[in-house]
Design a protein around this motif. Structure first.
Motif, PDB file in Angstrom:
ATOM      1  N   LEU A  17      -5.269   5.355 -91.325  1.00 30.46           N
ATOM      2  CA  LEU A  17      -5.518   4.341 -90.294  1.00 30.46           C
ATOM      3  C   LEU A  17      -6.983   4.359 -89.859  1.00 30.46           C
ATOM      4  N   ALA A  18      -7.567   5.557 -89.746  1.00 29.05           N
ATOM      5  CA  ALA A  18      -8.964   5.670 -89.321  1.00 29.05           C
ATOM      6  C   ALA A  18      -9.904   4.918 -90.278  1.00 29.05           C
ATOM      7  N   LYS A  19      -9.585   4.970 -91.565  1.00 32.95           N
ATOM      8  CA  LYS A  19     -10.416   4.238 -92.538  1.00 32.95           C
ATOM      9  C   LYS A  19     -10.353   2.730 -92.273  1.00 32.95           C
ATOM     10  N   LEU A  20      -9.164   2.248 -91.927  1.00 32.51           N
ATOM     11  CA  LEU A  20      -9.035   0.822 -91.622  1.00 32.51           C
ATOM     12  C   LEU A  20      -9.792   0.462 -90.344  1.00 32.51           C
ATOM     13  N   LEU A  21      -9.705   1.356 -89.349  1.00 30.62           N
ATOM     14  CA  LEU A  21     -10.372   1.084 -88.078  1.00 30.62           C
ATOM     15  C   LEU A  21     -11.891   1.009 -88.229  1.00 30.62           C
ATOM     16  N   HIS A  22     -12.434   1.700 -89.236  1.00 29.02           N
ATOM     17  CA  HIS A  22     -13.877   1.692 -89.463  1.00 29.02           C
ATOM     18  C   HIS A  22     -14.291   0.737 -90.585  1.00 29.02           C
ATOM     19  N   ASP A  23     -13.353  -0.062 -91.053  1.00 31.24           N
ATOM     20  CA  ASP A  23     -13.657  -1.036 -92.099  1.00 31.24           C
ATOM     21  C   ASP A  23     -14.578  -2.116 -91.520  1.00 31.24           C
ATOM     22  N   PRO A  24     -15.720  -2.373 -92.157  1.00 28.81           N
ATOM     23  CA  PRO A  24     -16.670  -3.362 -91.624  1.00 28.81           C
ATOM     24  C   PRO A  24     -16.093  -4.768 -91.513  1.00 28.81           C
ATOM     25  N   ARG A  25     -14.999  -5.041 -92.224  1.00 26.64           N
ATOM     26  CA  ARG A  25     -14.391  -6.378 -92.126  1.00 26.64           C
ATOM     27  C   ARG A  25     -13.865  -6.664 -90.730  1.00 26.64           C
ATOM     28  N   PHE A  26     -13.573  -5.589 -89.963  1.00 25.88           N
ATOM     29  CA  PHE A  26     -12.919  -5.772 -88.668  1.00 25.88           C
ATOM     30  C   PHE A  26     -13.802  -5.391 -87.477  1.00 25.88           C
ATOM     31  N   VAL A  27     -15.119  -5.348 -87.679  1.00 28.13           N
ATOM     32  CA  VAL A  27     -16.026  -4.938 -86.606  1.00 28.13           C
ATOM     33  C   VAL A  27     -15.819  -5.810 -85.368  1.00 28.13           C
ATOM     34  N   ASN A  28     -15.595  -5.151 -84.233  1.00 29.03           N
ATOM     35  CA  ASN A  28     -15.387  -5.826 -82.937  1.00 29.03           C
ATOM     36  C   ASN A  28     -14.162  -6.727 -82.918  1.00 29.03           C
ATOM     37  N   ASN A  29     -13.250  -6.533 -83.860  1.00 28.65           N
ATOM     38  CA  ASN A  29     -12.040  -7.366 -83.909  1.00 28.65           C
ATOM     39  C   ASN A  29     -10.813  -6.510 -84.159  1.00 28.65           C
ATOM     40  N   VAL A  30     -10.683  -5.439 -83.368  1.00 24.70           N
ATOM     41  CA  VAL A  30      -9.545  -4.534 -83.472  1.00 24.70           C
ATOM     42  C   VAL A  30      -8.795  -4.515 -82.141  1.00 24.70           C
ATOM     43  N   GLU A  31      -7.495  -4.666 -82.234  1.00 27.71           N
ATOM     44  CA  GLU A  31      -6.659  -4.536 -81.029  1.00 27.71           C
ATOM     45  C   GLU A  31      -5.529  -3.567 -81.333  1.00 27.71           C
ATOM     46  N   ARG A  32      -5.270  -2.665 -80.385  1.00 27.05           N
ATOM     47  CA  ARG A  32      -4.223  -1.645 -80.572  1.00 27.05           C
ATOM     48  C   ARG A  32      -3.186  -1.786 -79.468  1.00 27.05           C
ATOM     49  N   PHE A  33      -1.927  -1.592 -79.863  1.00 29.00           N
ATOM     50  CA  PHE A  33      -0.814  -1.692 -78.926  1.00 29.00           C
ATOM     51  C   PHE A  33       0.086  -0.469 -79.041  1.00 29.00           C
ATOM     52  N   ASP A  34       0.602  -0.039 -77.914  1.00 25.11           N
ATOM     53  CA  ASP A  34       1.599   1.034 -77.887  1.00 25.11           C
ATOM     54  C   ASP A  34       2.955   0.405 -78.171  1.00 25.11           C
ATOM     55  N   GLY A  35       3.544   0.746 -79.327  1.00 26.26           N
ATOM     56  CA  GLY A  35       4.794   0.116 -79.727  1.00 26.26           C
ATOM     57  C   GLY A  35       5.902   0.209 -78.698  1.00 26.26           C
ATOM     58  N   PRO A  36       6.222   1.427 -78.205  1.00 21.77           N
ATOM     59  CA  PRO A  36       7.327   1.568 -77.256  1.00 21.77           C
ATOM     60  C   PRO A  36       7.138   0.750 -75.983  1.00 21.77           C
ATOM     61  N   GLY A  37       5.889   0.506 -75.588  1.00 20.26           N
ATOM     62  CA  GLY A  37       5.677  -0.251 -74.347  1.00 20.26           C
ATOM     63  C   GLY A  37       4.964  -1.564 -74.576  1.00 20.26           C
ATOM     64  N   GLY A  38       4.835  -1.958 -75.825  1.00 19.14           N
ATOM     65  CA  GLY A  38       4.071  -3.150 -76.151  1.00 19.14           C
ATOM     66  C   GLY A  38       4.842  -4.448 -75.908  1.00 19.14           C
ATOM     67  N   SER A  39       4.084  -5.500 -75.710  1.00 15.84           N
ATOM     68  CA  SER A  39       4.661  -6.829 -75.521  1.00 15.84           C
ATOM     69  C   SER A  39       4.591  -7.595 -76.834  1.00 15.84           C
ATOM     70  N   LEU A  40       5.730  -8.071 -77.288  1.00 24.02           N
ATOM     71  CA  LEU A  40       5.751  -8.835 -78.538  1.00 24.02           C
ATOM     72  C   LEU A  40       4.875 -10.070 -78.447  1.00 24.02           C
ATOM     73  N   GLU A  41       4.884 -10.707 -77.298  1.00 24.01           N
ATOM     74  CA  GLU A  41       4.079 -11.907 -77.140  1.00 24.01           C
ATOM     75  C   GLU A  41       2.590 -11.585 -77.224  1.00 24.01           C
ATOM     76  N   ALA A  42       2.181 -10.455 -76.626  1.00 26.02           N
ATOM     77  CA  ALA A  42       0.770 -10.053 -76.683  1.00 26.02           C
ATOM     78  C   ALA A  42       0.368  -9.712 -78.115  1.00 26.02           C
ATOM     79  N   ILE A  43       1.265  -9.041 -78.841  1.00 31.14           N
ATOM     80  CA  ILE A  43       0.981  -8.694 -80.241  1.00 31.14           C
ATOM     81  C   ILE A  43       0.861  -9.964 -81.071  1.00 31.14           C
ATOM     82  N   ARG A  44       1.747 -10.909 -80.819  1.00 32.85           N
ATOM     83  CA  ARG A  44       1.717 -12.177 -81.562  1.00 32.85           C
ATOM     84  C   ARG A  44       0.412 -12.928 -81.297  1.00 32.85           C
ATOM     85  N   GLN A  45       0.003 -12.982 -80.051  1.00 32.20           N
ATOM     86  CA  GLN A  45      -1.243 -13.679 -79.708  1.00 32.20           C
ATOM     87  C   GLN A  45      -2.449 -13.004 -80.360  1.00 32.20           C
ATOM     88  N   ALA A  46      -2.433 -11.652 -80.393  1.00 26.11           N
ATOM     89  CA  ALA A  46      -3.535 -10.924 -81.021  1.00 26.11           C
ATOM     90  C   ALA A  46      -3.618 -11.249 -82.503  1.00 26.11           C
TER      91      ALA A  46
END
Length: 344
Positions: A17-46
């Protein structure tokens, strides 16, 4: 792209996962959610948000809600029998139903992602073969299982190369026997060993035994395990190997006494009905060591373990008062210790 990372080797999955987080394709465009407490609507919008000044967008959902065991007493018997609904006219779905619905919604989202979005679900356990997330067409599914046997030894050698060090086969086998396939623990130890030998240096068994405390404890564990099986010869051989390596008799005695004390604690807690995770927490041991110690403790009765503790105290006094040669005192301890073991 839809990626599912699952399995008990949480260390390796998070490295991926760390390699993906540092992939230049996603610079400044990463959002992380806590699955157990995450909102499906927020994940969908992201997932549907267009990336800003970047090729793509990375959305990470860490974990999944876990179904909770619900007590039958929570439901009113009269309502259950009559099918009465709540005051608002609808029954609240169970935790299991909510967890299943959440996973199903993520799978549906993963199946229809915008081309600019990469959605990653990371779960620190093996998902069942029949699971919505594993059934999404075109998904990249990676199972991270803790390495064992030859695969573990290759992993250790590879990790040493990552730390810019080489490692001898004997050191590899010694490290593999210590961590029981726990990559996170092994990675920390290898990094420490590589720092000690400097860049380009060689990690050998002597360095492992010097810097990894459990290396000596592992040999003492093998020693007491041999005694538990009634194999006094191998136990004595291990003792003299430790002495030959320059280990002080009092240090060896202290490690034997500690192992006997742990045997007593584990045996007592198991007799009281404690499960391995609870024993690990109370004794302060790694879970895999609890399992090994439980197997060892089955060869002893509590009175036998208590007798071994008293024998350790007697030898300690004899060594400190110079009443007996150290190697002879330890030989007698192991001989008596061995005679006291019988399979229960």
């Amino acid at each position: 792209m839809f990626i599912v990372l699952h399995g008990e080797d949480d260390f390796s999955s998070r490295e991926y996962l760390a390699k993906l987080l540092h992939d230049p394709r996603f610079v400044n465009n990463v959002e992380r959610f806590d699955g157990p407490g995450g909102s499906l609507e927020a994940i969908r919008q992201a997932c549907e948000t267009f990336p800003f000044l970047s090729e793509g967008r990375l959305v990470v959902v860490d974990g999944l809600p876990k179904p909770k065991r619900e007590s039958a007493t929570k439901a009113a018997p009269a309502d259950a029998a009559s099918g009465t609904k709540s005051k608002r006219g609808a029954k609240k779905p169970s935790a299991a139903a909510q967890a299943k619905e959440f996973a199903g919604a993520l799978a549906e989202l993963g199946a229809h992602l915008p081309t600019i979005t990469t959605l990653v679900i990371i779960v620190a356990e093996d998902l069942p073969k029949v699971h919505p997330l594993l059934e999404v067409a075109g998904a990249e599914v990676r199972l991270f299982a803790p390495p064992t046997g030859a695969a573990l030894e290759r992993w250790i050698s590879g990790r040493a190369k990552v730390e810019q060090a080489s490692i001898t086969p004997e050191a590899v086998r010694l490290l593999a026997s210590l961590a029981n396939g726990q990559p996170r623990l092994l990675a920390n130890e290898i990094a420490k060993l590589a720092t000690y030998v400097d860049r380009g240096g060689t990690i050998d068994a002597a360095v492992v035994e010097l810097l990894v405390p459990d290396s000596r404890e592992a040999r003492v564990f093998d020693l007491t395990d041999a005694l538990a099986r009634g194999e006094r010869g191998p136990a004595l051989r291990l003792l003299h190997e430790l002495l030959g390596d320059g280990q002080q008799p009092l240090m060896i005695l202290a490690m034997i006494a500690r192992q006997v004390r742990v045997l007593a604690q584990v045996k007592d807690l198991a007799a009281r009905g404690a499960r391995p995770p609870e024993i690990a927490s109370k004794v302060g041991m790694a879970p895999f060591l609890v399992e090994k110690t439980l197997n060892q403790a089955r060869h002893f009765t509590l009175p036998q373990i208590e007798a071994a503790q008293r024998a350790c105290l007697d030898v300690d006094a004899a060594l400190k008062r110079s009443r007996m040669a150290p190697d002879m005192a330890l030989d007698l301890l192991l001989t008596e210790f061995g005679h006291a073991t019988t399979v229960t």
